[in-house]
Design an enzyme around this catalytic site. Structure first.
Site, mmCIF file in Angstrom:
data_model
loop_
_atom_site.group_PDB
_atom_site.id
_atom_site.type_symbol
_atom_site.label_atom_id
_atom_site.label_comp_id
_atom_site.label_asym_id
_atom_site.label_seq_id
_atom_site.Cartn_x
_atom_site.Cartn_y
_atom_site.Cartn_z
ATOM 1 N N ASP A 1 26.534 -74.095 -0.651
ATOM 2 C CA ASP A 1 27.467 -72.967 -0.791
ATOM 3 C C ASP A 1 26.962 -71.785 0.041
ATOM 4 O OD1 ASP A 1 29.721 -71.632 -1.569
ATOM 5 O OD2 ASP A 1 28.976 -71.075 -3.543
ATOM 6 N N SER B 1 31.616 -67.133 -13.487
ATOM 7 C CA SER B 1 30.492 -67.693 -14.228
ATOM 8 C C SER B 1 29.779 -66.679 -15.107
ATOM 9 C CB SER B 1 29.484 -68.305 -13.257
ATOM 10 O OG SER B 1 29.030 -67.325 -12.365
ATOM 11 N N GLY B 2 30.140 -65.405 -15.013
ATOM 12 C CA GLY B 2 29.496 -64.408 -15.847
ATOM 13 C C GLY B 2 29.383 -63.071 -15.153
ATOM 14 N N LYS B 3 28.459 -62.243 -15.599
ATOM 15 C CA LYS B 3 28.282 -60.901 -15.069
ATOM 16 C C LYS B 3 26.863 -60.712 -14.535
ATOM 17 C CE LYS B 3 31.661 -58.716 -18.161
ATOM 18 N NZ LYS B 3 31.884 -57.680 -19.194
#
Length: 998
Positions: free
Chosen positions: A821, A696-698
């Site tokens: 989650d 999903s990204g950094k």
């Protein structure tokens, strides 16, 4: 007609028979209504039979022998559930009601005041919620009120200041959030006042408490107390136990406290108290335990304190300076002495332990010197000897080798020398023997065969020499053997293969020789093997490839020859180093890659796909040709470097211009008061600051101008979305993760939920700015080489913190929130290993319409954590989170991943259940954990198993999970614990005047 007369007479006689006219009395009928109102899964109330004429013989019921009326109802530990049965107050002569440790829920009704005869009321360890009814104060004869371990909230009613005869009140472990009530100072009959472990508004200790002249026990642990301890407490002449620990109290210890002549136990630990001890401590002639640890006290330890008949003296983590008074050795009742983390200097008293049955001695992390007193175990009861990080010198006294009671010996990081006495090597009960970084010499004694309980043998960085004795194989419980940086020689004894529990063997930097034992695969639990920089030779045994849990292997700097075992490619190694040996032949295919090049350096005979390891003897190059090639390479390099510099200068100017334009396009939404701007964040989003990345990204670490750090999650949107597939797998539209995170975290305020400072958005990019967690995620830390940092108290703290965070989501948010989650990688750890629940990208609000769990279109969550019913029904409710959290508990207990190839077709839950059935609990518990916590670990393991029950209905609520975990903690802090229904050790419980109370 004559025929019917005898028949009529017969039935008349039958109906008038005493055996048939008896029926259950009115009190029994009331109790039958109580039974019908409660859920009784264990049939504890089976004996409550409506065919009896009286309830006096029923379980938990006691009657007054003179009136035959019910005087006591005791259903402790009966596992009954349901709302408080108000009908029980119809028992007019009921003087005692005990419902300890059940699941009585809902709120406590106002009509409890109708129990007019009650003197003793114990509703502790239940699930009661809401505000306390003010009508409790209307019970005219109430003397004992225990509501410990519930979920009462709000303020304590002002009416509680009107009790006329109340002697004991305990409100421990609830959720009271008002001010600490000063009106208790009006209840002059009080003998015990316990308000510990409640989130009160920060405030001072009411001076009015000094009016309680009958008070014997005052417990205000963890009550958000601030300010100074009031002088008025010195008026409590009958005080036996004063506990003000875990608060923010400051200032000196009042001199008036030396007037509490009856006090037995004083606990001030974990505050900010300062100054010296007040003069006159010798007046406290009954004092047995003093714990003023973790404060800012200064000055010397007063001699008069050491002349008291103390049993326990804990003054660690203060700022004491100077020598330890010799008079401390004269205290006849001293059995516990803990003075670690101070600035004490000089030697220990020469006769310490001679006049007292000393059990625990911890003087670690000081500046003490001199020799270890030979009298420490004079009485034969010393269990723990902790003296690490000082400057002690000389030899270990031979008398310690005869101290069979010792269980834990830590003498590391000193200047001790000479040979270790033979008896010390073979102490039968010791599980930890640490002699690291001293100047010991001689060999490891053969008497080590007697150390049958030894788990950790740590003797690194000394001058030990000679061979490792063959008797080492007798120490079958050994989990870690670290003896690096010594002068050990000879071959490893074959008997060392008997150590089936061995998880860490570190013997690097010694003078070992010979071959490795051939059947090395018997070390099935070996996690770390370091034999580097010795003189070992021969082949590396093929069995090393069968060590399925091995993740650290260093055999570098030896004389091993032959091929690299093919089985090594099957291991999941974090470190592999076979450099500087005499290995030859082809490398195993999966190891013949450039990424493993540094693992095989210095082995000139190795060949394979790593070309630089192989000598090329088929071609020779002329020196002139080589020179030409070198010249061309240098010239090309210069051109390349000049080109890169010019490109960088142009690109930097371009980025500056673009950044100046882009900054105006950012939109900032803050959720807390900020001390920074979005521009300060944007300036630091470069690759050097990346601390994590995913689909999903950094994630970046950004250090702000004020020195504080924040974590920034960068999510791509619009045309640049790199996480669409991941989003779809998790059951959300590509932008929903960002929206869910912002919507959820933006309105949550809880100490165990990660704080979202703000979010920044443009058309193509989204940033989430969180508080920075220095210790990263639980999963990364637990399953890495740094897992050793997580001892059991730390793991327990993490479990409680994260459970409280999830409990807040499930029970205190309106409407409730399901995380969906929960996993160890989504539990972040601050600098003190406090836990925060994070990553709410797939969180969902629970449907409160009463239509049942909401069905999701696809599964969210991570493999190994997903509840069984979620996988086939797609139903979302809190029980799914509870299952996932149970898996996290099992991770903390076992140290294992939720999915591991060693499990085969199983996941962690099934592996634990199978291993418990087949091998027992010791095969499940992480070998890194100290054996002294085994009982607590087993109880937490049981909680994890309950949470992962296949049937959702059998899983407890998250609030119940918190409560169960806290109960384990109460056993670590026994004053908050109940044993046989009574608080200990100084718990006032006088029932002598309650008539026939059982």
């Amino acid at each position: 007609m004559v025929f019917f007369i005898p028949i009529i007479f017969f039935f008349t006689t039958l109906l008038s028979s005493p055996a048939t006219i008896l029926c259950l009395n009115q009190e029994g009928l009331y109790l039958q209504r109580v039974k019908n109102s409660l859920d009784d899964p264990d049939s504890a109330l089976f004996s409550w039979n409506d065919r009896d004429d009286t309830p006096c013989s029923w379980f938990g019921i006691s009657c007054n022998p003179s009136t035959s009326s019910v005087s006591s109802v005791d259903l402790s530990n009966a596992n009954v559930a349901g709302p408080f049965p108000s009908v029980i107050c119809h028992l007019e002569n009921l003087t005692s009601l005990v419902l300890y440790n059940n699941s009585i829920n809902s709120t406590l009704p106002l009509d409890i005041s109708s129990c007019r005869s009650l003197r003793y009321l114990d509703l502790s360890q239940n699930l009661l919620t809401g505000a306390l009814p003010h009508t409790l104060a209307d019970l005219p004869d109430l003397r004992h009120l225990d509501l410990t371990g519930n979920n009462f909230s709000g303020e304590i009613p002002n009416s509680f200041g009107r009790f006329q005869k109340l002697e004991v009140i305990s409100l421990v472990y609830n959720l009271f959030d008002g001010s600490l009530p000063a009106f208790f100072g009006n209840v002059s009959s009080l003998k015990m006042l316990n308000l510990s472990y409640n989130p009160f508004v920060p405030g001072r200790i009411p001076a009015e408490f000094g009016n309680l002249t009958e008070l014997e026990v005052l417990w205000l642990t963890d009550c958000s107390l601030v300010g100074e301890i009031p002088d008025s407490l010195g008026r409590l002449k009958k005080m036996k136990d004063l506990d003000l620990a875990i608060n923010n109290l400051h200032g000196p210890i009042p001199s008036s406290l030396v007037g509490m002549s009856s006090v037995v136990q004083i606990e001030f630990y974990n505050n900010s108290l300062s100054g010296n001890f007040p003069p006159g401590m010798s007046n406290l002639t009954s004092l047995r335990l003093l714990d003023a640890s973790m404060n800012e006290l200064s000055g010397p330890i007063p001699d008069e304190l050491c002349s008291l008949p103390l049993e326990s003296l804990n003054l660690y983590e203060n700022r004491f300076e100077g020598k330890l008074p010799a008079s401390i050795a004269d205290s006849p009742n001293l059995y516990e002495l803990r003075l670690f983390k101070n600035f004490l200097t000089g030697a220990l008293p020469e006769n310490l332990g001679k006049n007292s049955a000393l059990k625990w001695l911890d003087v670690s992390s000081n500046k003490l010197s001199g020799e270890i007193p030979a009298t420490l175990c004079e009485k034969g009861e010393l269990e723990e000897l902790l003296m690490i990080q000082n400057s002690f010198s000389g030899k270990i006294p031979a008398s310690l080798g005869d101290c069979g009671s010792l269980t834990r010996v830590r003498l590391g990081h000193n200047k001790l020398s000479g040979e270790v006495p033979a008896g010390v090597w073979g102490l039968p009960r010791v599980y930890l023997l640490e002699l690291v970084e001293n100047q010991f010499s001689g060999s490891i004694g053969k008497t080590i065969a007697g150390a049958t309980n030894l788990s950790l043998l740590l003797i690194s960085r000394n001058n030990f020499s000679g061979e490792i004795p063959d008797k080492i194989g007798w120490v079958e419980n050994l989990v870690e053997f670290s003896a690096d940086h010594n002068r050990l020689s000879g071959a490893l004894p074959e008997s060392i293969l008997n150590l089936g529990q061995l998880g860490n063997l570190d013997l690097h930097n010694n003078q070992l020789s010979g071959k490795l034992p051939s059947k090395i695969e018997s070390w099935k639990k070996l996690n770390e093997l370091n034999l580097a920089n010795n003189q070992l030779s021969g082949k590396i045994p093929d069995g090393i490839g069968k060590l399925s849990v091995l993740n650290y292997l260093d055999l570098s700097g030896n004389q091993f020859s032959g091929k690299v075992p093919l089985g090594l490619q099957n291991l999941k190694l974090n470190l592999l180093n076979l450099s500087r040996n005499h290995l030859s032949g082809d490398l195993p295919p999966s190891l013949a890659k450039d990424m493993y090049k540094n693992s095989f350096l210095g082995n000139t005979g190795l060949c394979g796909s790593i070309k630089s390891l192989c000598e090329n003897t088929t071609q020779t190059k002329s020196q002139g040709y080589i020179w030409v090639l070198r010249s061309m390479f240098i010239l090309a390099s210069l051109v390349f470097v000049v080109g890169v510099v010019l490109f960088y200068l142009k690109y930097r100017n371009f980025k500056k211009a673009k950044r100046a334009i882009d900054k105006s396009k950012w939109t900032l939404m803050s959720f807390h008061k900020l001390g920074f701007s979005e521009y300060e964040i944007l300036e630091c989003l470069d690759e050097d600051n990346v601390i994590g990345s995913g689909a999903s990204g950094k994630v970046y670490k950004v250090v702000l101008g004020n020195g504080e750090a924040v974590a920034v999650k960068k999510l791509w949107g619009g045309a640049k979305r790199a996480c669409e597939s991941e989003d779809l797998e998790k059951g959300r539209a590509p932008d929903d993760g960002f929206e869910a995170e912002v919507e959820t975290l933006g309105k949550i305020r809880h100490k165990n939920i990660v704080k979202l400072w703000c979010c920044c958005t443009t058309r193509d990019c989204k940033l989430l700015v969180y508080e920075y967690m220095p210790n990263g995620s639980l999963g990364d830390l637990l399953h890495s080489r740094k897992g050793g940092l997580l001892d059991w108290p730390t793991r327990y703290k993490i479990a409680v913190d994260s459970a409280e965070g999830l409990s807040y989501l499930h029970h205190d948010c309106v409407p409730p929130i399901v995380h969906r989650d929960v996993k160890s990688n989504n539990i972040l750890l601050d600098g003190d290993f406090g836990a925060r629940v994070a990553d709410f990208g797939v969180a969902k609000v629970v449907d409160m319409s009463g239509k049942g769990p909401k069905s999701m279109s696809v599964i969210a969550g991570s493999c190994g954590y997903i509840a069984p019913e979620y996988a086939y029904t797609l139903r979302v409710n809190e029980k799914s989170d509870i299952y996932s959290f149970g898996v996290v508990i099992l991770e903390l207990v076992t140290g294992r991943l939720p999915i591991d190839p060693e499990f085969g077709e199983k996941d962690l839950v099934k592996w634990v259940c199978t291993s418990l059935d087949q091998k027992g609990v010791d095969d499940v518990i992480d070998p890194k954990l100290e054996a002294c916590y085994r009982a607590e670990i087993c109880k937490v393991l049981n909680i994890g198993l309950v949470c992962t029950s296949p049937l959702p209905i059998n899983r407890p609520s998250m609030r119940r999970v918190v409560k169960m975990l806290q109960e384990v903690g109460m056993e670590i802090h026994p004053k908050a614990n109940k044993k046989d229904g009574k608080l200990s050790p100084y718990y006032y419980e006088d029932t002598s005047d309650l008539g026939s109370v059982a």
